[in-house]
Design a protein around this motif. Structure first.
Motif, PDB file in Angstrom:
ATOM      1  N   ASP A 130      54.016  61.984  31.002  1.00 31.53           N
ATOM      2  CA  ASP A 130      53.546  62.936  29.994  1.00 31.53           C
ATOM      3  C   ASP A 130      52.025  62.896  29.818  1.00 31.53           C
ATOM      4  OD1 ASP A 130      53.214  60.526  28.697  1.00 31.53           O
ATOM      5  OD2 ASP A 130      54.490  61.014  26.984  1.00 31.53           O
ATOM      6  N   GLY A 131      51.353  62.025  30.580  1.00 30.49           N
ATOM      7  CA  GLY A 131      49.894  61.951  30.510  1.00 30.49           C
ATOM      8  C   GLY A 131      49.368  61.289  29.257  1.00 30.49           C
ATOM      9  N   ALA A 132      50.161  60.445  28.610  1.00 31.28           N
ATOM     10  CA  ALA A 132      49.715  59.788  27.378  1.00 31.28           C
ATOM     11  C   ALA A 132      48.932  58.513  27.655  1.00 31.28           C
ATOM     12  CB  ALA A 132      50.908  59.466  26.481  1.00 31.28           C
ATOM     13  N   THR A 133      49.318  57.775  28.701  1.00 31.31           N
ATOM     14  CA  THR A 133      48.758  56.442  28.932  1.00 31.31           C
ATOM     15  C   THR A 133      48.496  56.222  30.409  1.00 31.31           C
ATOM     16  OG1 THR A 133      50.032  55.638  27.039  1.00 31.31           O
ATOM     17  CG2 THR A 133      49.146  53.975  28.494  1.00 31.31           C
ATOM     18  N   VAL A 134      47.425  55.486  30.699  1.00 31.89           N
ATOM     19  CA  VAL A 134      46.984  55.238  32.065  1.00 31.89           C
ATOM     20  C   VAL A 134      46.617  53.765  32.216  1.00 31.89           C
ATOM     21  CG1 VAL A 134      45.105  55.712  33.694  1.00 31.89           C
ATOM     22  CG2 VAL A 134      46.071  57.573  32.365  1.00 31.89           C
ATOM     23  N   ALA A 135      46.877  53.199  33.392  1.00 33.19           N
ATOM     24  CA  ALA A 135      46.429  51.845  33.724  1.00 33.19           C
ATOM     25  C   ALA A 135      45.853  51.840  35.135  1.00 33.19           C
ATOM     26  CB  ALA A 135      47.582  50.856  33.626  1.00 33.19           C
ATOM     27  N   LEU A 136      44.657  51.270  35.288  1.00 33.54           N
ATOM     28  CA  LEU A 136      43.998  51.120  36.581  1.00 33.54           C
ATOM     29  C   LEU A 136      44.009  49.642  36.941  1.00 33.54           C
ATOM     30  CD1 LEU A 136      42.847  53.886  35.557  1.00 33.54           C
ATOM     31  CD2 LEU A 136      40.759  53.304  36.750  1.00 33.54           C
ATOM     32  N   TRP A 137      44.608  49.313  38.074  1.00 35.42           N
ATOM     33  CA  TRP A 137      44.736  47.942  38.550  1.00 35.42           C
ATOM     34  C   TRP A 137      44.020  47.779  39.880  1.00 35.42           C
ATOM     35  CZ3 TRP A 137      47.681  44.207  35.966  1.00 35.42           C
ATOM     36  CH2 TRP A 137      48.514  44.670  34.938  1.00 35.42           C
ATOM     37  N   SER A 138      43.596  46.547  40.159  1.00 31.32           N
ATOM     38  CA  SER A 138      43.113  46.185  41.494  1.00 31.32           C
ATOM     39  C   SER A 138      43.943  45.009  41.969  1.00 31.32           C
ATOM     40  CB  SER A 138      41.642  45.759  41.455  1.00 31.32           C
ATOM     41  OG  SER A 138      40.818  46.867  41.240  1.00 31.32           O
ATOM     42  N   ALA A 139      44.386  45.094  43.223  1.00 31.62           N
ATOM     43  CA  ALA A 139      45.186  44.033  43.821  1.00 31.62           C
ATOM     44  C   ALA A 139      44.320  42.800  44.078  1.00 31.62           C
ATOM     45  CB  ALA A 139      45.800  44.534  45.126  1.00 31.62           C
ATOM     46  N   PRO A 140      44.961  41.647  44.288  1.00 32.83           N
ATOM     47  CA  PRO A 140      44.179  40.439  44.592  1.00 32.83           C
ATOM     48  C   PRO A 140      43.203  40.662  45.745  1.00 32.83           C
ATOM     49  CG  PRO A 140      46.463  39.853  44.184  1.00 32.83           C
ATOM     50  CD  PRO A 140      46.397  41.365  44.200  1.00 32.83           C
ATOM     51  N   HIS A 141      42.012  40.104  45.578  1.00 32.92           N
ATOM     52  CA  HIS A 141      40.937  40.144  46.573  1.00 32.92           C
ATOM     53  C   HIS A 141      40.358  41.544  46.793  1.00 32.92           C
ATOM     54  CE1 HIS A 141      42.058  36.033  47.494  1.00 32.92           C
ATOM     55  NE2 HIS A 141      43.302  36.442  47.654  1.00 32.92           N
ATOM     56  N   SER A 142      40.681  42.507  45.937  1.00 29.71           N
ATOM     57  CA  SER A 142      40.153  43.860  46.161  1.00 29.71           C
ATOM     58  C   SER A 142      39.507  44.453  44.922  1.00 29.71           C
ATOM     59  CB  SER A 142      41.266  44.781  46.664  1.00 29.71           C
ATOM     60  OG  SER A 142      42.237  44.967  45.660  1.00 29.71           O
ATOM     61  N   TRP A 143      39.140  43.610  43.962  1.00 32.55           N
ATOM     62  CA  TRP A 143      38.573  44.157  42.720  1.00 32.55           C
ATOM     63  C   TRP A 143      37.123  44.604  42.871  1.00 32.55           C
ATOM     64  CZ3 TRP A 143      34.396  41.685  40.591  1.00 32.55           C
ATOM     65  CH2 TRP A 143      34.195  40.337  40.948  1.00 32.55           C
ATOM     66  N   LYS A 144      36.396  44.057  43.843  1.00 31.85           N
ATOM     67  CA  LYS A 144      35.011  44.496  44.052  1.00 31.85           C
ATOM     68  C   LYS A 144      35.036  45.845  44.756  1.00 31.85           C
ATOM     69  CE  LYS A 144      31.590  41.489  44.397  1.00 31.85           C
ATOM     70  NZ  LYS A 144      30.660  40.497  44.881  1.00 31.85           N
ATOM     71  N   VAL A 145      34.350  46.800  44.180  1.00 34.38           N
ATOM     72  CA  VAL A 145      34.327  48.148  44.751  1.00 34.38           C
ATOM     73  C   VAL A 145      33.399  48.147  45.965  1.00 34.38           C
ATOM     74  CG1 VAL A 145      33.830  50.573  44.302  1.00 34.38           C
ATOM     75  CG2 VAL A 145      34.772  49.140  42.483  1.00 34.38           C
ATOM     76  N   PRO A 146      33.877  48.609  47.121  1.00 32.63           N
ATOM     77  CA  PRO A 146      33.037  48.625  48.332  1.00 32.63           C
ATOM     78  C   PRO A 146      31.813  49.529  48.156  1.00 32.63           C
ATOM     79  CG  PRO A 146      35.352  49.038  48.866  1.00 32.63           C
ATOM     80  CD  PRO A 146      35.234  49.088  47.373  1.00 32.63           C
ATOM     81  N   VAL A 147      30.725  49.162  48.833  1.00 30.90           N
ATOM     82  CA  VAL A 147      29.469  49.915  48.724  1.00 30.90           C
ATOM     83  C   VAL A 147      29.652  51.392  49.072  1.00 30.90           C
ATOM     84  CG1 VAL A 147      27.116  50.125  49.632  1.00 30.90           C
ATOM     85  CG2 VAL A 147      28.012  47.882  48.987  1.00 30.90           C
ATOM     86  N   PRO A 148      30.351  51.767  50.148  1.00 32.55           N
ATOM     87  CA  PRO A 148      30.517  53.199  50.435  1.00 32.55           C
ATOM     88  C   PRO A 148      31.207  53.952  49.286  1.00 32.55           C
ATOM     89  CG  PRO A 148      31.138  51.918  52.361  1.00 32.55           C
ATOM     90  CD  PRO A 148      30.935  50.940  51.229  1.00 32.55           C
ATOM     91  N   THR A 149      32.156  53.294  48.634  1.00 37.00           N
ATOM     92  CA  THR A 149      32.843  53.915  47.495  1.00 37.00           C
ATOM     93  C   THR A 149      31.875  54.091  46.334  1.00 37.00           C
ATOM     94  OG1 THR A 149      34.929  52.921  48.196  1.00 37.00           O
ATOM     95  CG2 THR A 149      34.799  53.683  45.914  1.00 37.00           C
ATOM     96  N   LEU A 150      31.050  53.084  46.099  1.00 40.41           N
ATOM     97  CA  LEU A 150      30.045  53.194  45.033  1.00 40.41           C
ATOM     98  C   LEU A 150      29.071  54.337  45.312  1.00 40.41           C
ATOM     99  CD1 LEU A 150      29.150  49.461  44.258  1.00 40.41           C
ATOM    100  CD2 LEU A 150      30.267  51.096  42.737  1.00 40.41           C
ATOM    101  N   LEU A 151      28.693  54.485  46.560  1.00 42.69           N
ATOM    102  CA  LEU A 151      27.763  55.565  46.904  1.00 42.69           C
ATOM    103  C   LEU A 151      28.398  56.937  46.667  1.00 42.69           C
ATOM    104  CD1 LEU A 151      26.099  54.095  50.118  1.00 42.69           C
ATOM    105  CD2 LEU A 151      25.114  54.297  47.816  1.00 42.69           C
ATOM    106  N   ARG A 152      29.691  57.065  46.987  1.00 39.82           N
ATOM    107  CA  ARG A 152      30.381  58.343  46.724  1.00 39.82           C
ATOM    108  C   ARG A 152      30.493  58.607  45.224  1.00 39.82           C
ATOM    109  NH1 ARG A 152      33.434  56.634  51.051  1.00 39.82           N
ATOM    110  NH2 ARG A 152      35.090  55.799  49.728  1.00 39.82           N
TER     111      ARG A 152
END
Length: 195
Positions: free
Chosen positions: A67-89
């Motif tokens: 229903d679009g009321a609640t959201v959760a954003l997770w990062s899996a183990p060893h992947s919480w740092k956002v890669p530089v190419p993603t940051l640039l985008r």
């Protein structure tokens, strides 16, 4: 646990919904109020969360109630740092959201990353969980958090800038491990939950 709308994995088609829900949920948050102290805060937060949501959704660990009321954003183990190419985008949206406050926003994100880097590495990271303001207080967040905890096979780390959320996380089995202080701006709290 209250019954409610089904919990689904977000797709890129849900990006605007994810951004809208989190902007609504964090509009009165102490840190975001400090970062964006003007009346355009919600619009700025939509841009910021839209940029962050794109990476989280494509990594496959963003969930929302149908229903679009609640959201959760997770990062899996060893992947919480956002890669530089993603940051640039994501940079154009982040710059547009922050405006003249970009140095303050980037400094706080960097400081948080430094604190997070000290946590044991094999953990899930709950980046954000939020409920649209009009739907808060009905158990949606508790239900989505419980669903996420059930999916995790490792400990969970999170940080919260809002002391009012500490009891919510404690009820879910999290322990405050540290009050994070910063040279400027409000404190935040690091929390940990064993698997």
């Amino acid at each position: 646990m209250p019954a409610g709308a089904p919990i689904v994995r977000a797709t890129l088609a849900d990006r605007d919904v994810v951004a809208e829900v989190l902007a609504s949920a964090f509009a009165d948050d102490p840190v975001f109020s400090w970062l964006y102290p003007d009346r355009r805060r919600v619009a700025r937060l939509r841009l910021l969360f839209g940029a962050l949501a794109a990476h989280a959704i494509t990594s496959g660990h963003t969930y929302l109630t149908a229903d679009g009321a609640t959201v959760a954003l997770w990062s899996a183990p060893h992947s919480w740092k956002v890669p530089v190419p993603t940051l640039l985008r994501a940079a154009p949206r982040i710059v547009a959201s922050a405006g003249v406050r970009l140095p303050r926003v980037l400094r706080r994100l960097s400081e948080l990353e430094g604190h997070h880097a000290r946590a044991p590495q094999d953990h899930w990271y709950l980046e954000f969980i939020g409920t649209r303001r009009s739907a808060q207080g009905r158990g949606h967040g508790s239900r989505l958090l419980a669903d996420g905890i059930d999916r995790c096979d490792s400990p969970i780390y999170l940080d919260t800038p809002n002391p009012r959320t500490l009891p919510f996380y404690r009820r879910a089995g999290f322990t405050v491990t540290e009050e994070l202080s910063f040279p400027t701006g409000p404190p935040q709290w690091a929390l940990w939950r064993q698997a």
